[in-house]
Every structure is written in C-alpha cells, then in structure tokens.
Design a protein around this motif. Structure first.
Motif, PDB file in Angstrom:
ATOM      1  N   LYS A 189      -9.784   5.952 -45.206  1.00 26.15           N
ATOM      2  CA  LYS A 189     -11.236   6.063 -45.379  1.00 26.15           C
ATOM      3  C   LYS A 189     -11.577   7.166 -46.383  1.00 26.15           C
ATOM      4  N   ASP A 193     -13.429   6.660 -49.975  1.00 25.13           N
ATOM      5  CA  ASP A 193     -14.639   7.428 -50.328  1.00 25.13           C
ATOM      6  C   ASP A 193     -14.438   8.164 -51.650  1.00 25.13           C
ATOM      7  N   ASP A 197     -16.466   7.386 -55.093  1.00 24.35           N
ATOM      8  CA  ASP A 197     -17.258   8.429 -55.729  1.00 24.35           C
ATOM      9  C   ASP A 197     -16.842   8.624 -57.187  1.00 24.35           C
TER      10      ASP A 197
END
Length: 202
Positions: A189, A193, A197
């Motif tokens: 996870k 992320d 980003d």
C-alpha cells in the motif's frame, strides 16, 4: 428530458499490458437502470497506454469527461478513489533459472541473518546459564548442558515462529491474517501511494 443516473465505482489499482487501450470496464464498475447505456459506457475508451512507462495515473475527472462526451444527459456519481494507479507489466525477460537462483540466494541470506540474530540474542541474555539454573532448581543437580531443556527449547522456537506467522500450511487454523501478511499489505500500500504520488507529479 430527465438525466440518467449512473453510479461508477473506480478500482484503486489495475495491471495492464503495454500499448493497451483501456476502456471504462477495465478500471471501474458501473450500475445504471438503463442497461443499454450501462453497456455502452463500459465500452468507452478512457486511456491509451503508450511509450515505455511502467506506471500511469487515470484521474476520475478524465472518466467524467469521457462519459459526458458520450452523453451530456448523464448524472454521473463517482465512488471509490479519485485517481486510479495503472501498473504496466510486459512479459518478463528474466530467465526462470536466474529467478530461482535469486530467490534461493535471498532465502539463504535471510536464513543466516535470522540465525545470527537468534544466536546473538541468546548470547546477550546468557541463555545457557539461565537453563543451567532452571535445571539445578528443578533437579538439584548441576549440569553444563541440560539437553532435556535445550532440545525442547530449540524445537519450541521453531514451533512458536510457525504458530506466530500462521503461514506454513495452506489451510490456516486462525481466521485473521498473519503478521507477515499484514506487513506485506502495508508495504504494498505504501509503495502504491508513493508510485501514485510521484507519477502524478511527473
């Protein structure tokens, strides 16, 4: 004319092949009372994978734009993530033998590291002396190597780690995920992320 209500739930992450043209059905699920419109929306092309990039991002606004170009009389409600991470994976060129050797090397290094950590821990707490004291308290005899304690203790370490990680057998005796699975989930996870980003800003 009344607007047609369409509910669209996006996927947080999808894995696709290079040069693939993504349709809405590849990145989201749709519900609409008008099944004809639902079927047509699912077939709309929303993104084109091009170049040699490994990751891409599809914003929900792009899906909304595509749907409204198809029919402006659609009341679209987006559920789920507002950005979809696209992981582009081609065919692996890595040799199978090399992959097996690499996995074996990693397992060997981890085995040595874990063994060294256990040995150092027992040296720090002076486990040999502790077991000798316990043996003397129970039997009244002094023994340098109380095997009756050392052997069960050594086997217990392996059995305890097996029970703790709950990952040895395919059918688990506990319903909750193992600590290893939780850590892997959090790791993946965090990686997703980070990729989302950096890809979005680049």
């Amino acid at each position: 004319m009344n607007a047609v209500k369409v509910f669209l739930q996006t996927e947080p992450k999808v894995t696709v092949a290079p040069e693939q043209k993504l349709k809405i059905k590849d990145v989201a699920s749709i519900f609409c009372t008008d099944k004809k419109i639902e079927k047509e929306i699912l077939e709309l092309e929303v993104h084109d994978i091009s170049g040699k990039i490994k990751n891409d991002v599809i914003p929900a606004l792009k899906i909304i734009n595509v749907v409204h170009k198809y029919n402006e009389n659609i009341d679209l409600e987006i559920m789920g993530d507002t950005e979809i991470l696209v992981n582009i994976q081609g065919e692996s060129s890595e040799w199978k033998l090399f992959s097996i050797l690499k996995t074996a090397l990693v397992c060997f290094i981890l085995f040595l590291g874990a063994g060294l950590a256990i040995v150092n821990f027992h040296a720090d707490v002076n486990m040999d002396k502790s077991l000798q004291i316990i043996y003397h308290m129970v039997t009244g005899e002094e023994k340098q190597k109380p095997l009756i304690l050392l052997i069960p203790y050594s086997l217990g370490i392996g059995a305890g780690m097996t029970v703790f990680f709950n990952h040895l057998f395919q059918k688990k005796w506990k319903k909750e995920p193992s600590p290893l699975e939780v850590e892997m989930f959090m790791y993946e996870k965090n990686i997703d992320d980070y990729i989302l980003d950096t890809t979005k800003h680049n």
